[in-house]
Scaffold this active site. Sequence first.
Site, PDB file in Angstrom:
ATOM      1  N   ASP A 150       0.847  -1.192   0.000  1.00 43.18           N
ATOM      2  CA  ASP A 150       0.000   0.000   0.000  1.00 43.18           C
ATOM      3  C   ASP A 150       0.878   1.236   0.000  1.00 43.18           C
ATOM      4  O   ASP A 150       1.770   1.375   0.848  1.00 43.18           O
ATOM      5  CB  ASP A 150      -0.884   0.024   1.253  1.00 43.18           C
ATOM      6  CG  ASP A 150      -2.005  -0.993   1.194  1.00 43.18           C
ATOM      7  OD1 ASP A 150      -2.935  -0.790   0.401  1.00 43.18           O
ATOM      8  OD2 ASP A 150      -1.946  -1.992   1.947  1.00 43.18           O
ATOM      9  N   HIS A 190      -7.561   5.802   0.397  1.00 40.77           N
ATOM     10  CA  HIS A 190      -8.540   5.658   1.462  1.00 40.77           C
ATOM     11  C   HIS A 190      -7.860   5.707   2.822  1.00 40.77           C
ATOM     12  O   HIS A 190      -6.640   5.601   2.923  1.00 40.77           O
ATOM     13  CB  HIS A 190      -9.291   4.332   1.315  1.00 40.77           C
ATOM     14  CG  HIS A 190      -8.395   3.127   1.382  1.00 40.77           C
ATOM     15  ND1 HIS A 190      -7.571   2.745   0.344  1.00 40.77           N
ATOM     16  CD2 HIS A 190      -8.186   2.194   2.368  1.00 40.77           C
ATOM     17  CE1 HIS A 190      -6.896   1.653   0.683  1.00 40.77           C
ATOM     18  NE2 HIS A 190      -7.246   1.303   1.900  1.00 40.77           N
ATOM     19  N   ASP A 198      -8.236  -3.804  10.435  1.00 41.99           N
ATOM     20  CA  ASP A 198      -7.549  -2.510  10.457  1.00 41.99           C
ATOM     21  C   ASP A 198      -7.069  -2.188  11.867  1.00 41.99           C
ATOM     22  O   ASP A 198      -7.718  -1.444  12.608  1.00 41.99           O
ATOM     23  CB  ASP A 198      -8.482  -1.394   9.971  1.00 41.99           C
ATOM     24  CG  ASP A 198      -8.740  -1.459   8.483  1.00 41.99           C
ATOM     25  OD1 ASP A 198      -8.240  -2.393   7.854  1.00 41.99           O
ATOM     26  OD2 ASP A 198      -9.441  -0.578   7.966  1.00 41.99           O
ATOM     27  N   GLU A 282     -11.273  -0.524  -2.586  1.00 45.93           N
ATOM     28  CA  GLU A 282     -12.155  -1.230  -3.515  1.00 45.93           C
ATOM     29  C   GLU A 282     -13.127  -0.289  -4.215  1.00 45.93           C
ATOM     30  O   GLU A 282     -13.543   0.725  -3.651  1.00 45.93           O
ATOM     31  CB  GLU A 282     -12.937  -2.311  -2.758  1.00 45.93           C
ATOM     32  CG  GLU A 282     -12.029  -3.385  -2.188  1.00 45.93           C
ATOM     33  CD  GLU A 282     -12.690  -4.261  -1.129  1.00 45.93           C
ATOM     34  OE1 GLU A 282     -12.204  -5.386  -0.913  1.00 45.93           O
ATOM     35  OE2 GLU A 282     -13.663  -3.812  -0.507  1.00 45.93           O
ATOM     36  N   LYS A 395      -9.582  -3.186  -7.726  1.00 44.19           N
ATOM     37  CA  LYS A 395     -10.099  -4.224  -6.833  1.00 44.19           C
ATOM     38  C   LYS A 395     -11.603  -4.084  -6.648  1.00 44.19           C
ATOM     39  O   LYS A 395     -12.117  -2.990  -6.419  1.00 44.19           O
ATOM     40  CB  LYS A 395      -9.412  -4.162  -5.472  1.00 44.19           C
ATOM     41  CG  LYS A 395      -9.818  -5.314  -4.545  1.00 44.19           C
ATOM     42  CD  LYS A 395      -9.149  -5.219  -3.192  1.00 44.19           C
ATOM     43  CE  LYS A 395      -7.658  -5.436  -3.318  1.00 44.19           C
ATOM     44  NZ  LYS A 395      -7.011  -5.498  -1.973  1.00 44.19           N
ATOM     45  N   HIS A 400     -20.293 -11.798  -0.618  1.00 46.43           N
ATOM     46  CA  HIS A 400     -20.902 -13.106  -0.879  1.00 46.43           C
ATOM     47  C   HIS A 400     -22.084 -13.426   0.036  1.00 46.43           C
ATOM     48  O   HIS A 400     -22.773 -14.430  -0.169  1.00 46.43           O
ATOM     49  CB  HIS A 400     -19.849 -14.202  -0.711  1.00 46.43           C
ATOM     50  CG  HIS A 400     -19.250 -14.236   0.668  1.00 46.43           C
ATOM     51  ND1 HIS A 400     -19.844 -14.898   1.716  1.00 46.43           N
ATOM     52  CD2 HIS A 400     -18.131 -13.662   1.166  1.00 46.43           C
ATOM     53  CE1 HIS A 400     -19.102 -14.742   2.807  1.00 46.43           C
ATOM     54  NE2 HIS A 400     -18.057 -13.993   2.502  1.00 46.43           N
ATOM     55  N   THR A 442     -11.774 -10.492  -4.708  1.00 50.81           N
ATOM     56  CA  THR A 442     -11.434 -11.120  -3.429  1.00 50.81           C
ATOM     57  C   THR A 442     -12.285 -12.370  -3.169  1.00 50.81           C
ATOM     58  O   THR A 442     -13.073 -12.774  -4.000  1.00 50.81           O
ATOM     59  CB  THR A 442     -11.649 -10.130  -2.266  1.00 50.81           C
ATOM     60  OG1 THR A 442     -13.027  -9.742  -2.244  1.00 50.81           O
ATOM     61  CG2 THR A 442     -10.792  -8.895  -2.450  1.00 50.81           C
ATOM     62  N   GLU A 480      -7.445 -12.511  -4.880  1.00 49.58           N
ATOM     63  CA  GLU A 480      -6.856 -12.408  -3.543  1.00 49.58           C
ATOM     64  C   GLU A 480      -7.688 -13.263  -2.601  1.00 49.58           C
ATOM     65  O   GLU A 480      -8.875 -13.478  -2.846  1.00 49.58           O
ATOM     66  CB  GLU A 480      -6.899 -10.970  -3.021  1.00 49.58           C
ATOM     67  CG  GLU A 480      -6.053  -9.990  -3.785  1.00 49.58           C
ATOM     68  CD  GLU A 480      -6.116  -8.584  -3.185  1.00 49.58           C
ATOM     69  OE1 GLU A 480      -6.756  -8.430  -2.120  1.00 49.58           O
ATOM     70  OE2 GLU A 480      -5.537  -7.666  -3.777  1.00 49.58           O
ATOM     71  N   ASN A 481      -7.070 -13.724  -1.515  1.00 52.39           N
ATOM     72  CA  ASN A 481      -7.867 -14.332  -0.461  1.00 52.39           C
ATOM     73  C   ASN A 481      -8.329 -13.224   0.484  1.00 52.39           C
ATOM     74  O   ASN A 481      -7.602 -12.265   0.734  1.00 52.39           O
ATOM     75  CB  ASN A 481      -7.106 -15.429   0.289  1.00 52.39           C
ATOM     76  CG  ASN A 481      -5.747 -14.992   0.798  1.00 52.39           C
ATOM     77  OD1 ASN A 481      -4.987 -14.343   0.093  1.00 52.39           O
ATOM     78  ND2 ASN A 481      -5.426 -15.360   2.027  1.00 52.39           N
ATOM     79  N   ALA A 482      -9.557 -13.347   0.974  1.00 52.68           N
ATOM     80  CA  ALA A 482     -10.129 -12.292   1.807  1.00 52.68           C
ATOM     81  C   ALA A 482      -9.744 -12.436   3.265  1.00 52.68           C
ATOM     82  O   ALA A 482      -9.732 -11.448   4.006  1.00 52.68           O
ATOM     83  CB  ALA A 482     -11.653 -12.313   1.678  1.00 52.68           C
ATOM     84  N   LEU A 483      -9.444 -13.659   3.696  1.00 49.20           N
ATOM     85  CA  LEU A 483      -9.084 -13.921   5.085  1.00 49.20           C
ATOM     86  C   LEU A 483      -7.749 -14.640   5.150  1.00 49.20           C
ATOM     87  O   LEU A 483      -7.392 -15.365   4.226  1.00 49.20           O
ATOM     88  CB  LEU A 483     -10.157 -14.799   5.750  1.00 49.20           C
ATOM     89  CG  LEU A 483     -11.566 -14.196   5.828  1.00 49.20           C
ATOM     90  CD1 LEU A 483     -12.557 -15.251   6.274  1.00 49.20           C
ATOM     91  CD2 LEU A 483     -11.579 -13.007   6.775  1.00 49.20           C
ATOM     92  N   ARG A 518      -1.067 -12.863   4.177  1.00 48.96           N
ATOM     93  CA  ARG A 518      -0.166 -11.760   4.078  1.00 48.96           C
ATOM     94  C   ARG A 518       1.167 -12.167   4.623  1.00 48.96           C
ATOM     95  O   ARG A 518       1.287 -13.165   5.328  1.00 48.96           O
ATOM     96  CB  ARG A 518      -0.784 -10.586   4.859  1.00 48.96           C
ATOM     97  CG  ARG A 518       0.188  -9.554   5.358  1.00 48.96           C
ATOM     98  CD  ARG A 518      -0.481  -8.441   6.110  1.00 48.96           C
ATOM     99  NE  ARG A 518      -1.702  -7.897   5.597  1.00 48.96           N
ATOM    100  CZ  ARG A 518      -1.790  -6.883   4.747  1.00 48.96           C
ATOM    101  NH1 ARG A 518      -0.695  -6.305   4.306  1.00 48.96           N
ATOM    102  NH2 ARG A 518      -2.940  -6.438   4.369  1.00 48.96           N
TER     103      ARG A 518
END
Length: 575
Positions: A150, A190, A198, A282, A395, A400, A442, A480-483, A518
């Site tokens: 980032d 952002h 976060d 996003e 992104k 879901h 994602t 990307e994986n979200a978790l 990550r």
Amino acid sequence: MALSMTHQIGGFIGTPVPIESTAGEAPVKVNAAAMWKTPATNLRCKASRSDVIADGLSPPMSPCRSPVLGGIRPDLNVACQAFTLEAETAMEKEHVSGARSKRGKESGVPVYVMMPLDSVSMGNGVNRKKAVNAAMAALKSAGVEGVMMDVWWGLVEREGPGEYNWGGYNELMEMAKKHGLKVQAVMSFHQCGGNVGDSVTIPLPKWAVEEIDKDPDLGYTDQWGRRNYEYISLGCDTLPVLKGRTPVQCYADFMRAFRDNFKHLLGDTIVEIQVGMGPAGELRYPSYPEQNGTWKFPGIGAFQCYDKYMLSSLKAAAEAANKRDWGSTGPTDAGQYNNWPEDTNFFRKEGGGWDSEYGEFFLTWYSQMLLDHGERILTSTKSVFDNTGVKISVKVAGIHWHYGTRSHAPELTAGYYNTRKRDGYLPIAQMLARHGAVFNFTCIEMRDHEQPQDALCAPEKLVNQVALATQKAQVHLAGENALPRYDEHAHEQILKASQLNVEGNSDDTEMCAFTYLRMNQHLFQPDNWRKFVAFVKKMKEGKSTDKCWEQVEREAEHFVHVTQPLVQEAVAMMH
């Protein structure tokens, strides 16, 4: 330095580990990505696994995710030199004999790894420099293509308009170059803070926040008057509300300054620019903010169109449609953040407002405003990075939950006009295609049965829909994986999704890249590292391989053993 992996991990998770100091910080240049020992015979076997349901899964996570790196030692052990020559020889052989797909590129999906969100400090230095240096070396050794970082607007242009401080990013980019890693640079316009994961707060630039304080309507606003400062409202994209510049001009100026500062690395080390277009980076509205407990999974969220700039646009759209009565407000019967669709008149399946003439008018306007926002920023981005050799990507959130309902309420409040009757992702894909941008999506790792069934979550079906939309629009899809997931079930799901075998499509089409969440202490723990190395290998082989998972794991075991000194350095951290 013959420390066991287990002993080194103790240092990684916080136990002090006495390690002899060695001089110098430059890592040994080891490119061991090709050091796999493939058995002479191509074994065929079948994996047999029981389904393990992951506990506590939550909704897609923002790009601001918790940092967990601490002081990895950068000086790689001399033992690494023992296999440098072998690695280089193996790489040359693999380069010559590597399988090529029909489109003339190497087959398989390159894997990138997200860096900690606070890799650059508020003082514009590199946080945990030794840790990041050694971690990069370890990732390179595993065959990882590169890293995603980032680049925070709130850090670089913090002090004043047009005053850019690239300090820490200069160091990080050079570090990546030194290790031979490519970089996906995220233009993060952002605020960090307020979304899942976060744990660090990086606000928008001071001078921008001052302007929002003067005019709160610059922030997204819900029907109850709650303001959101995560990202400047797209309703004022073209108005000179930021000390004489429009928000889009500010973003373009920032990217131009980035380009000029890093022009020597563009197209070679820096290969992709992912441009932020909303909260969490996003392209969406901040319809499900976690800050202050406003929203909790799996609530439907709320429309964000009540600042004066958005309402002015709505009024004009209603007048143009000769429906003046529809222009004063958004839906007033769409419930609250944590309602479910059937709790509301607007989203309920039978006779819901979403399926009315008014609903079609409002949702078309609301989603089109988001698409227009994307068009404006991509037009600027493309002009800035034209002929620099970098890809542009955007992104899109993997929303879901309640996907199995007719109205798809959480997607609608986020700005994706996707319902049982309408494909909301094709217009997004077509918009990206017009600018040659990559569609980054994602929740690639999620499986339907792992999610709460009462909320009708369907991440696999959603990913398939997006894959179809990108194929129709002829735009590249990345994931990307979200978790954070380290288990083989998640790895297998990512592998399956990355091959884009949707609706019987069995050609050589694959995702153009995958970014893993990550770089952290858990990734380098022995069992997770072994699985990750096998995962990267499998992704890079792609559709061209007929090896089963167990065979790749056996190859990975050898690789992990040979590169153990390098990984030991990567995990010996946390003072």
